[in-house]
Design a protein around this motif. Sequence first.
Motif, PDB file in Angstrom:
ATOM      1  N   PRO A 122       0.882  -1.470   0.024  1.00 52.44           N
ATOM      2  CA  PRO A 122       0.049  -0.092  -0.110  1.00 52.44           C
ATOM      3  C   PRO A 122       0.834   1.385  -0.143  1.00 52.44           C
ATOM      4  O   PRO A 122       0.687   2.154  -0.649  1.00 52.44           O
ATOM      5  N   SER A 123       2.002   1.365   0.739  1.00 52.94           N
ATOM      6  CA  SER A 123       2.714   2.316   0.694  1.00 52.94           C
ATOM      7  C   SER A 123       3.523   2.695  -0.416  1.00 52.94           C
ATOM      8  O   SER A 123       3.692   3.831  -0.855  1.00 52.94           O
ATOM      9  N   GLU A 125       2.383   2.021  -3.637  1.00 50.92           N
ATOM     10  CA  GLU A 125       1.347   2.382  -4.327  1.00 50.92           C
ATOM     11  C   GLU A 125       1.062   3.932  -4.056  1.00 50.92           C
ATOM     12  O   GLU A 125       0.742   4.719  -5.059  1.00 50.92           O
ATOM     13  N   PHE A 146      -7.069   7.465   0.364  1.00 50.70           N
ATOM     14  CA  PHE A 146      -6.165   6.493   1.506  1.00 50.70           C
ATOM     15  C   PHE A 146      -6.620   6.699   2.781  1.00 50.70           C
ATOM     16  O   PHE A 146      -6.831   5.620   3.389  1.00 50.70           O
ATOM     17  N   ASN A 149     -10.209   5.168   3.559  1.00 51.77           N
ATOM     18  CA  ASN A 149     -10.255   4.008   3.460  1.00 51.77           C
ATOM     19  C   ASN A 149      -9.410   3.182   4.705  1.00 51.77           C
ATOM     20  O   ASN A 149      -9.972   2.131   5.432  1.00 51.77           O
ATOM     21  N   LYS A 150      -8.304   3.903   5.246  1.00 53.52           N
ATOM     22  CA  LYS A 150      -7.743   3.285   6.374  1.00 53.52           C
ATOM     23  C   LYS A 150      -8.556   3.759   7.581  1.00 53.52           C
ATOM     24  O   LYS A 150      -8.661   2.852   8.604  1.00 53.52           O
TER      25      LYS A 150
END
Length: 270
Positions: A122-123, A125, A146, A149-150
């Motif tokens: 994820p990081s 991306e 982002f 979503n988190k």
Amino acid sequence: MDYQTFQPHPDLSALVKFYWTLEVPFDPKNQKQKIIPDGCIEMTFNLEDKIKRYVSESEFVVHPNAMVMGQRTKSYYIEPLGNVNSFAICFYPHGFANFVCTPLENLVDVETPIESLFGEIPSKELKQKISQATSTQERIEIIEIFLLNKLNQNTTIENLVKTTVDTLISTNGSTPINQILKNDLSKRRQLERKFRKQIGISPKQLGKVLRLQTALKMLLNGNENLTSIAYESEYFDQAHFIKDFKEFIGNTPKEFLGNENMALSTLFYK
């Protein structure tokens, strides 16, 4: 130096204070700059050249290109190795804990690569999307997707912690912790433990930083009467104000003004 701030989406405005960008063309004559604690946690993306942080007079570490700077308990110097082009998210003191499971006391006074907090894939991306974006607005949209979503994947912050932070912010750090807790000693111990986990530092430390920020803004906005600043910031007296100022910044208020090493902090906090 070109420094700009941008407001977050309403869905994130209780957690994200603002976004900021900073552009500084490289100049061999540029002085290293002192960064002052502000009570916030920041996620920063360096889009051009590296930046180093001094750990002593001559030793330094190089910032990761994408990192989270946890709560700071002391000032420190940074110096760019080339052109500066940064995009950052400034979280309220209670904001960042809503996006990670890591105890925030582990992030105090260090630069943590985002991979350590959000995972390698994820990081990677996220960094790629941020670096390839062609405008600040596009970067804001990317980071907000982002973060939202988190946010859905993690539990929210303890109410006791949030209430304390909200009170400290609304009173510029001047309200005693015992007064917030109505002298309930059992809550004090509980608050201290949860505060370090979800904020990174103690309630008292956060209050001192917030109060200093209030005094610093007065100083930067032209009020050089230290007695007046101390009174309006609710310090016990001028000596108490100067002691806290030197503890966090390393200079007296008069030494701070006009200091070339303080140019960036002056820009940030004015």
